[in-house]
Write a protein that holds these residues in place. Structure first.
Motif, PDB file in Angstrom:
ATOM      1  N   GLN A  34     -40.023 -86.074 108.776  1.00 59.34           N
ATOM      2  CA  GLN A  34     -39.429 -86.383 110.081  1.00 59.34           C
ATOM      3  C   GLN A  34     -38.314 -85.393 110.442  1.00 59.34           C
ATOM      4  O   GLN A  34     -37.156 -85.761 110.664  1.00 59.34           O
ATOM      5  CB  GLN A  34     -38.910 -87.824 110.117  1.00 59.34           C
ATOM      6  N   GLU A  35     -38.697 -84.128 110.502  1.00 61.70           N
ATOM      7  CA  GLU A  35     -37.762 -83.086 110.890  1.00 61.70           C
ATOM      8  C   GLU A  35     -38.524 -81.958 111.579  1.00 61.70           C
ATOM      9  O   GLU A  35     -39.737 -81.789 111.370  1.00 61.70           O
ATOM     10  CB  GLU A  35     -36.979 -82.553 109.693  1.00 61.70           C
ATOM     11  N   ASN A  85     -38.979 -95.215 111.438  1.00 64.11           N
ATOM     12  CA  ASN A  85     -39.862 -96.194 110.804  1.00 64.11           C
ATOM     13  C   ASN A  85     -39.452 -97.637 111.067  1.00 64.11           C
ATOM     14  O   ASN A  85     -39.862 -98.544 110.334  1.00 64.11           O
ATOM     15  CB  ASN A  85     -39.929 -95.962 109.285  1.00 64.11           C
ATOM     16  N   ALA A  86     -38.653 -97.876 112.110  1.00 65.71           N
ATOM     17  CA  ALA A  86     -38.187 -99.240 112.396  1.00 65.71           C
ATOM     18  C   ALA A  86     -39.009 -99.916 113.484  1.00 65.71           C
ATOM     19  O   ALA A  86     -38.767-101.082 113.797  1.00 65.71           O
ATOM     20  CB  ALA A  86     -36.718 -99.216 112.795  1.00 65.71           C
ATOM     21  N   ALA A  87     -39.968 -99.201 114.060  1.00 63.05           N
ATOM     22  CA  ALA A  87     -40.742 -99.771 115.172  1.00 63.05           C
ATOM     23  C   ALA A  87     -42.228 -99.852 114.857  1.00 63.05           C
ATOM     24  O   ALA A  87     -43.059 -99.863 115.771  1.00 63.05           O
ATOM     25  CB  ALA A  87     -40.524 -98.939 116.436  1.00 63.05           C
ATOM     26  N   LYS A  88     -42.562 -99.910 113.556  1.00 64.00           N
ATOM     27  CA  LYS A  88     -43.977 -99.892 113.166  1.00 64.00           C
ATOM     28  C   LYS A  88     -44.753-101.077 113.717  1.00 64.00           C
ATOM     29  O   LYS A  88     -45.870-100.937 114.190  1.00 64.00           O
ATOM     30  CB  LYS A  88     -44.084 -99.861 111.633  1.00 64.00           C
ATOM     31  N   GLU A  89     -44.174-102.266 113.639  1.00 61.17           N
ATOM     32  CA  GLU A  89     -44.870-103.479 114.052  1.00 61.17           C
ATOM     33  C   GLU A  89     -44.437-103.958 115.425  1.00 61.17           C
ATOM     34  O   GLU A  89     -44.722-105.095 115.804  1.00 61.17           O
ATOM     35  CB  GLU A  89     -44.622-104.587 113.016  1.00 61.17           C
ATOM     36  N   MET A  90     -43.761-103.138 116.171  1.00 60.64           N
ATOM     37  CA  MET A  90     -43.190-103.565 117.445  1.00 60.64           C
ATOM     38  C   MET A  90     -44.220-103.476 118.560  1.00 60.64           C
ATOM     39  O   MET A  90     -45.045-102.561 118.604  1.00 60.64           O
ATOM     40  CB  MET A  90     -41.973-102.693 117.776  1.00 60.64           C
TER      41      MET A  90
END
Length: 500
Positions: free
Chosen positions: A149-150, A415-420
């Motif tokens: 992620q860069e 990686n905080a919106a995978k299931e959103m």
């Protein structure tokens, strides 16, 4: 207002009497100190591009970082609407401004000044200039490492001899690829070397300088009539809106300015528009017929043919016809850039970055693509949208709202919106097309698609609508004022013909 804040701040500084002279660190130095130098590995020794650490991953207590690659219509609309209370914004682009492309052709002949169509990134999103975690970097993205992620970037120095370009890395929580596209030459030999592509402000500057140079050289004693005809022959390849609008602006310039100020060579200058198929093929048939009539009346010579070879002083068509030129402008559509081609991700038809209904690159996490560099994957069942400014702007507006909603729901970090749930997908509705053909005439086609019926106008009324619409679409009041004043000045005094 900016001037009032500066005046108040200056007054406050004069009223203070500090007993100790404070130390001052320039803001530019403060920003540079945030970049720590990496030790060079043996592999990088001898490489002119030194490597720097750049911006590392954000921490849990910091705002998530959105990295935007590009400063075109899509990227700038997203930057403008992104909530900087939720995100830090980092823009990476080889130019520090957005170009209002619908009016770019007008700058080539002096109808508008160049600053009127260029909007600085810092004005579009002030947080980039003020917030400690938001930046603009004058750089090109050379590689995207989706696993870590860069993105890897390299500075743009515009040929300054005292500097060597250097590389650095930027970690992202959300990556938006809005890198645009490059002019398509269809592999025609010599096109890149000898033609000018009307896509950037520096292209318009080059066209204007070359056009005026040819006008002045043709008036110098010793130039033959044959050479005058070549120098003053302006050839436009491509009959889309950009090519037609430039031809119309150029014919206006010839009729109203050249004939008065270059009386000795006025009979030599001419414009030829070369198109392989139909000009303005996306417009209504009645409007295309009107455009052909108006361009012909303005002195534009229309040639149907396919360019086979481009040489320094002439182009050769597939039927063997030679067309000498003094100025060659190339406007035949766009294709994917080398950076987009290098990305190891699924592509849409035409080589664009493949996206789903939410403008997300489904094969990698936290990566989105908008504008001319992106296209719907075949699995979505949606057609690839045309490379238009209104498509890119609407995508940028939609994605800004989506990212703001994700950030408010706690999904801004990597990686905080995978299931959103992303909500409603992006839907594009065509608002219509416009093009000017010179002599205070324009075309307005308000049909939603080529197959559907709808309102279509041509003539002076359309020209008034065209100017009014674009004047309101210019991003800032500052540039609207510039455009309005330039139009008024040109109407009263004529175009500026200074070669600066």
């Amino acid at each position: 207002m900016t001037w009032l804040r500066n005046f108040n701040q200056l007054s406050a500084n004069f009223s203070r009497q500090p007993s100790v002279k404070p130390t001052f660190t320039p803001p530019s130095l403060t920003r540079l100190l945030q970049f720590s130098t990496e030790s060079q590995s043996p592999a990088t020794v001898g490489n002119s591009a030194n490597k720097y650490a750049g911006l590392g991953p954000t921490k849990g207590d910091e705002k998530p970082r959105v990295v935007v690659l590009g400063s075109g219509w899509a990227g700038c609309r997203l930057i403008k609407d992104i909530d900087t209370k939720i995100y830090d914004v980092v823009c990476v682009s080889p130019r520090n401004h957005m170009v209002f492309t619908p009016l770019l052709a007008s700058t080539c002949v002096g109808t508008l000044e160049f600053r009127s169509v260029a909007e600085p990134i810092g004005r579009i999103q002030p947080a980039i200039s003020r917030e400690p975690g938001s930046y603009f970097f004058l750089s090109n993205c050379t590689r995207a490492d989706f696993q870590n992620q860069e993105v890897h970037c390299q500075t743009v120095i515009d040929g300054v001899d005292t500097l060597n370009p250097w590389g650095f890395k930027i970690s992202y929580d959300k990556l938006v690829i809005a890198a645009g596209a490059e002019a398509s030459t269809f592999g025609i030999k010599g096109a890149k070397e000898h033609a000018i592509f009307l896509r950037e402000v520096h292209h318009a500057q080059e066209i204007r300088r070359k056009l005026l140079l040819n006008l002045m050289l043709s008036d110098v004693p010793g130039v033959t009539d044959e050479e005058k005809r070549r120098l003053l022959h302006c050839v436009v390849v491509g009959g889309g809106p950009t090519g037609v609008e430039f031809s119309g602006e150029l014919s206006d310039f010839i009729m109203k300015d050249v004939r008065q100020r270059y009386a000795h060579v006025k009979d030599y200058i001419r414009v030829t528009l070369v198109e392989a198929n139909e000009i303005l093929s996306s417009f209504d048939d009645r409007l295309r017929t009107y455009a052909i009539k108006q361009l012909t009346k303005s002195g534009v010579h229309l040639v149907r043919g396919i360019v086979k070879d481009v040489q320094p002083r002439k182009i050769i068509l597939s039927d063997g016809t030679d067309i000498p030129y003094g100025l060659l402008v190339w406007s035949t559509g766009v294709g994917p850039s080398p950076f987009v081609k290098s990305l190891d991700i699924p592509k849409a038809p035409g080589g664009r970055i493949g996206i789903n209904e939410w403008l997300q690159v489904p094969s990698v996490q936290d990566v989105f693509a908008i504008g001319d560099c992106s296209g719907f994957l075949e699995s979505t069942g949606k057609p690839v949208l045309p490379a238009l400014a209104q498509v890119a702007e609407r995508q940028g507006k939609y994605l800004a709202k989506l990212l703001n909603r994700i950030g408010k729901a706690g999904g801004g970090h990597a990686n905080a919106a995978k299931e959103m749930d992303f909500g409603a997908p992006f839907v594009y509705r065509h608002l219509g097309s416009m093009a000017t053909v010179g002599r205070y005439k324009a075309l307005v086609d308000l049909r939603k698609s080529k197959e559907e019926k709808g309102l279509s106008l041509a003539g002076f009324t359309s020209w008034f609508i065209w100017r009014s619409a674009y004047l309101t679409r210019v991003i800032s009041w500052r540039n609207r004022f510039y455009v309005a004043i330039n139009w008024l000045t040109t109407f009263v005094f004529g175009r500026d013909i200074s070669r600066i």
